[in-house]
Each structure stands twice: as structure tokens, then as C-alpha cells.
Design a protein around this motif. Structure first.
Motif, PDB file in Angstrom:
ATOM      1  N   LYS A   1       0.839  -1.202   0.000  1.00 63.17           N
ATOM      2  CA  LYS A   1       0.000   0.000   0.000  1.00 63.17           C
ATOM      3  C   LYS A   1       0.866   1.241   0.000  1.00 63.17           C
ATOM      4  CE  LYS A   1      -0.681  -0.771   4.860  1.00 63.17           C
ATOM      5  NZ  LYS A   1      -1.469  -0.565   6.048  1.00 63.17           N
ATOM      6  N   THR A   2       1.892   1.231  -0.845  1.00 62.72           N
ATOM      7  CA  THR A   2       2.763   2.394  -0.923  1.00 62.72           C
ATOM      8  C   THR A   2       2.127   3.437  -1.835  1.00 62.72           C
ATOM      9  OG1 THR A   2       3.981   1.899  -2.936  1.00 62.72           O
ATOM     10  CG2 THR A   2       4.677   0.735  -0.953  1.00 62.72           C
ATOM     11  N   ARG A   3       2.757   4.621  -1.875  1.00 63.20           N
ATOM     12  CA  ARG A   3       2.233   5.677  -2.735  1.00 63.20           C
ATOM     13  C   ARG A   3       2.576   5.443  -4.190  1.00 63.20           C
ATOM     14  NH1 ARG A   3       6.497   9.663  -3.024  1.00 63.20           N
ATOM     15  NH2 ARG A   3       8.296   8.889  -1.890  1.00 63.20           N
ATOM     16  N   ARG A   4       3.274   4.334  -4.493  1.00 64.16           N
ATOM     17  CA  ARG A   4       3.666   4.066  -5.877  1.00 64.16           C
ATOM     18  C   ARG A   4       2.967   2.861  -6.482  1.00 64.16           C
ATOM     19  NH1 ARG A   4      10.032   4.582  -4.498  1.00 64.16           N
ATOM     20  NH2 ARG A   4      10.038   6.816  -4.103  1.00 64.16           N
TER      21      ARG A   4
ATOM     22  N   TYR B   1      10.389   9.978  -7.102  1.00 64.90           N
ATOM     23  CA  TYR B   1       9.171   9.357  -7.640  1.00 64.90           C
ATOM     24  C   TYR B   1       9.336   7.886  -7.989  1.00 64.90           C
ATOM     25  CZ  TYR B   1       7.048  13.857  -7.348  1.00 64.90           C
ATOM     26  OH  TYR B   1       6.537  15.020  -6.835  1.00 64.90           O
TER      27      TYR B   1
ATOM     28  N   THR C   1      -6.603   0.003  -5.822  1.00 68.84           N
ATOM     29  CA  THR C   1      -5.519  -0.291  -4.887  1.00 68.84           C
ATOM     30  C   THR C   1      -5.985  -1.406  -3.964  1.00 68.84           C
ATOM     31  OG1 THR C   1      -6.294   1.346  -3.295  1.00 68.84           O
ATOM     32  CG2 THR C   1      -4.692   2.121  -4.910  1.00 68.84           C
TER      33      THR C   1
ATOM     34  N   ARG D   1      -2.365   7.424  -6.917  1.00 73.99           N
ATOM     35  CA  ARG D   1      -3.819   7.214  -7.031  1.00 73.99           C
ATOM     36  C   ARG D   1      -4.522   8.366  -7.758  1.00 73.99           C
ATOM     37  NH1 ARG D   1      -4.120   7.741  -0.599  1.00 73.99           N
ATOM     38  NH2 ARG D   1      -3.301   9.846  -0.583  1.00 73.99           N
TER      39      ARG D   1
ATOM     40  N   LYS E   1       1.996  13.348  -4.805  1.00 74.00           N
ATOM     41  CA  LYS E   1       2.585  12.523  -3.754  1.00 74.00           C
ATOM     42  C   LYS E   1       2.256  11.051  -3.956  1.00 74.00           C
ATOM     43  CE  LYS E   1       2.343  15.903  -0.050  1.00 74.00           C
ATOM     44  NZ  LYS E   1       1.009  16.490  -0.325  1.00 74.00           N
ATOM     45  N   HIS E   2       1.109  10.772  -4.581  1.00 74.37           N
ATOM     46  CA  HIS E   2       0.595   9.404  -4.643  1.00 74.37           C
ATOM     47  C   HIS E   2       0.088   9.105  -6.054  1.00 74.37           C
ATOM     48  CE1 HIS E   2      -1.562   5.816  -3.525  1.00 74.37           C
ATOM     49  NE2 HIS E   2      -1.241   5.958  -2.257  1.00 74.37           N
TER      50      HIS E   2
END
Ligand code: 4AD
Ligand code: MG
Length: 430
Positions: A212-215, A351, A424, A416, A413-414
């Protein structure tokens, strides 16, 4: 005449009709301002008390955010208005007077906004991001088409894994057992490269990753060029050219969107190949200097990637990883059999990995050995092995993750927000 807001500048001093939605409204003395959007842009319409018909002027009071409407009036140049034009409104027809629109101009939490993603897409920020995404997609097709690549899309329902069996989504497939949602179209592109020389696929790919990372998304879009006769050096050069082309295109055509996102474009303007390079071993040494020890053989994680990339202001190419942490199809380095001839490209500013690629093992026996080592089924991959039986040649390719690039270019930042409807670990709605 019905026109879109993007076209308004061509119709100065003419009467036009615009169809759209109300973003917000305000009054100042005898003037009423309506900010209207139609997806192509934002338009300011004004109502003047002493000029407009009384009932049109009064209807202003009723209007609510996201009411759908049609407005008609004369377009005037006005440097203070967004887009430099203003509509002096003479007629207003409502489709629907919206009540209780859930997303107000006040701040909302990300959970709330994601739950209302179907409406959140209407906001200016989300539109800027998705226009930039659109521009990047166009640039990818233009670049590859301009270099005689054929788009040859890969199937999404597949009989076997490409990128490791631990991240497969499966579904039942009639009387043939399980099918898996594609993790990558690469194996099919290798067949394509042996047929057409330069090919690419560009579509959604799926990873049942519990991260569940921002990438990480579970469904993301990837473009995968594959090139016959290319070695690792040539692959890196294609990747560098593709990235630079994409950045240049966005800088040329999407400045207003970048501005709206308050993106510091100085970072993007600097991008200029050839990009700096590190071997995996050099990357580990660099990490050690920064006080992070990574045992030889471990893949770089998100934190390590961020730390290494922060030392550079260009995308960074990391090449020749240990074979133990990479996929079965990667070709071994003839100079050090512990390594593979692969490359990852990390975006600057933290990033993360935007490209992963490699030279492919083209030798039949070597490849059969790798398939055994990775506990994959030779039976499922017999068509893939055929490519090494009938006119095998050195070849390779890479995959570029679209949402990672959108996030980098937009400064998100994310990931999504880099796709219209993100999927996700915790999100399948809306
Ligand atoms: O490094 P990956 O796993 O490489 C492949 O799938 C190769 N078969 C591609 C090829 O050689 N044709 O994925 C490629 C890129 C990554 O660099 C990253 O940008 C993106 O796809 N990616 C993801 N993006 C969002 N969410 C995820 N879960 C992602 N996994 C990979
Ligand atoms: Mg990778």
C-alpha cells in the motif's frame, strides 16, 4: 452557435452558446459572475443588472454549484478573466438545479474524495492531471509511431505468469482451468518483435500486490516496447529518448495545467539525456556511504530508490542487477553470471522506478534452465520457447509505468490521482 470553451477565443464579439456546469458564482455591486466549465476549459460569464432581462438576472440567485446549464451571450476579450475572454450573458437555461453537491470548495480528506472519485474528476486540479496524462499518452504513441514501431496489443487474459507468481489475479476460464490477468504484455511482444522488429503494447496491467505504498496500484497502465536485435545499450538509449520526448511534449503543450498544479517546472526543463548511470554494485556502495546496508542479491525497495535518486537531478539508470531478484526471462551478463543485463530507470525527486527492462535470454537451453529455476511450467510457455527455436536473435525491451510518470510530471505525492479510477489494495469503488 454552440462552441466549446476552448474555442471561445476564435469567436470574440460574436454571440455563442456554451453548455456546461457551474463551478461557482459571486456578485459585486450591479454585476453577477458565473464561472462555468465544460471540460475543455473555464469561462467567466457576467450578468449586468442594467442590461440583462430581469428574470435572467434574478435566476442567478437560485444557481448552485454543479448545476448543469446552457448560456448564450456575446464574447468579449478581457485580460482579467480566465482564458482572456468573458461572456456577457443574455440567456440562461438550466438542465438541472443541483442540490447538495457533496464536494464543496472547502478542504476534504483524501478518503472522502476517493469515495467520490466519480465527482472529484470535475475539479480543476484533477482535470489538469488528467489532461497531462492524456498528453503523455499521445506523446508515447507519437514517439513510437515516429520510429516505426507497430502497436500490437497483448491479451489481458493469460494462461501464465510473466512477473512472478505471487502477484497474479486469477479467474476461472470455462473448462480450461484458471486464467490470469496480465502482469505485463512482454512475452507476447517478444513474439511480436520476431514478426515485426519494433513493436509495443500499451494497456492496463494487473498486480495483486499487497503493498500500500504511494507508488503501487493493482491496475496500472504500461507501455512496453520490444525491439529485435537490440542490446542493453540500445534499450537504454530508446528509454532515454522516450522519456525526454514525453517531458518536452508536456512542457510544450500543457504549461497552464502544470501551473495550475503549482509544479516547479525547472526540474522538468533540466531533463536531458544521456542520463547518469550506476551499476547495481555501485548503487549498493552509494547506499552504504549513506549508512544503508543492502545485502548483495536484495532488490532495491522504494526507500532505497528514493535515497539513491535524490543524489541526482536527472532520471537515473541502474543496470546489471543480481539475477536472483529478477525475472526468469532476463539474459545473464556474459561478464558476470551472477548478474542480468537489465536496467531500471528511477525518476528524480523521489518518484521511484518509472521503467524496468532488460535484454532477454535468447538461447533455448538457458531459458529452459531459468524456467525450471523459477518453478514455472514449460508446458504453459511452449509457444514462448518456440521463439528460441525458430530464428532466435538478441532482443529486449522495457515497460514504462504511466501513472508513475504522471505522478512525477505533475508532482503528485501518490499515484492514485494519476489514473481516473484507481484500483488499490483497499479500493475497488467507484
Ligand atoms: O518493472 P516491471 O515489473 O517490468 C515488467 O513488467 C517488464 N515485463 C516490462 C518489460 O520489460 N516489458 O514494471 C515496469 C514498470 C515499473 O518500472 C513501474 O513504472 C510500473 O511498471 N509498475 C507499477 N506502476 C504502478 N503500480 C504498480 N504496482 C506497478 N508495478 C510496476
Ligand atoms: Mg521493476
Amino acid at each position: 452557435m454552440i462552441v466549446s470553451i476552448a474555442e471561445c477565443r476564435q469567436y470574440l464579439n460574436q454571440e455563442v452558446t456554451i453548455r456546461g456546469w457551474l463551478v461557482h458564482k459571486r456578485s459585486s455591486g450591479q454585476v453577477r459572475f458565473l464561472i462555468i466549465r465544460d471540460g475543455s476549459g473555464i469561462l467567466q460569464a457576467i450578468l449586468l443588472k442594467n442590461k440583462a432581462q430581469a428574470e435572467v438576472f434574478q435566476s442567478f440567485d437560485l444557481l448552485t454549484q454543479e448545476s448543469s446549464l446552457v448560456v448564450t451571450g456575446i464574447l468579449h476579450a478581457d485580460s482579467r478573466a480566465p482564458g482572456g475572454v468573458e461572456l456577457e450573458l443574455s440567456r440562461l437555461d438550466l438542465f438541472q438545479l443541483t442540490k447538495d453537491y457533496p464536494i464543496s470548495p472547502k478542504e476534504h480528506g483524501i478518503g472522502f474524495l476517493m469515495e467520490h472519485r466519480h465527482l472529484w474528476l470535475r475539479s480543476a486540479r484533477q482535470q489538469a492531471i488528467l489532461w497531462i496524462r492524456h498528453e503523455l499518452i499521445r506523446a508515447i504513441h507519437d514517439f513510437l509511431d515516429g520510429h516505426h514501431f507497430i502497436q500490437l496489443d497483448a491479451p489481458l487474459l493469460t494462461p501464465a505468469a510473466c512477473e512472478g507468481t505471487s502477484t497474479l489475479f486469477s479467474t476461472s476460464y470455462f473448462d480450461q482451468g484458471s486464467a490470469y490477468l496480465s502482469q505485463s504484455g512482454q512475452l507476447y511482444m517478444e513474439a511480436g518483435a520476431m514478426a515485426f522488429g519494433r513493436v509495443y503494447c500499451f494497456g492496463p496491467t494487473f498486480r495483486a500486490e499487497k503493498s500500500k505504498t504511494r507508488r503501487h496500484l493493482t491496475e496500472f497502465w504500461m507501455v512496453e516496447p520490444e525491439i529485435a536485435f537490440a542490446d542493453l545499450e540500445e534499450l537504454i538509449s530508446w528509454a532515454e529518448k522516450l522519456i525526454s520526448f514525453m517531458i518536452e511534449r508536456v512542457l510544450a503543450k500543457r504549461r497552464p495545467e502544470l501551473q495550475l498544479l503549482e509544479r516547479d517546472i525547472a526540474f522538468l526543463e533540466k531533463i536531458n539525456p544521456p542520463f547518469p548511470r550506476l551499476s547495481y554494485s555501485q548503487a549498493i556502495d552509494l547506499l552504504a556511504q549513506k549508512g544503508v546496508s543492502l545485502p548483495f542479491g536484495d532488490d532495491l525497495g522504494g526507500d532505497e530508490e528514493t535515497l539513491i535518486a535524490s543524489q541526482f537531478d536527472q532520471p537515473l539508470v541502474i543496470h546489471r542487477y543480481p539475477s536472483v531478484c529478477k525475472a526468469f526471462y532476463m539474459k545473464r551478463d556474459p561478464e558476470d553470471s551472477r548478474l542480468v543485463l537489465n536496467m531500471d530507470i528511477l525518476a528524480p525527486e523521489g518518484y521511484g522506478e518509472i521503467i524496468g527492462g532488460s535484454a532477454r535470454e535468447e538461447d533455448l537451453e538457458q531459458l529452459q534452465e531459468r524456467i525450471k529455476e523459477h518453478n514455472l511450467s514449460e508446458e504453459d510457455l511452449r509457444w514462448y520457447l518456440d521463439l528460441r527455436r525458430f530464428g532466435t536473435v538478441p532482443h529486449g525491451g522495457f515497460g514504462l509505468g504511466l501513472e508513475r510518470v504522471v505522478a512525477w510530471v505533475c508532482g503528485l505525492k501518490h499515484v492514485r490521482e494519476a489514473i481516473p479510477f484507481p484500483r488499490t489494495l483497499y479500493r475497488l469503488y467507484p
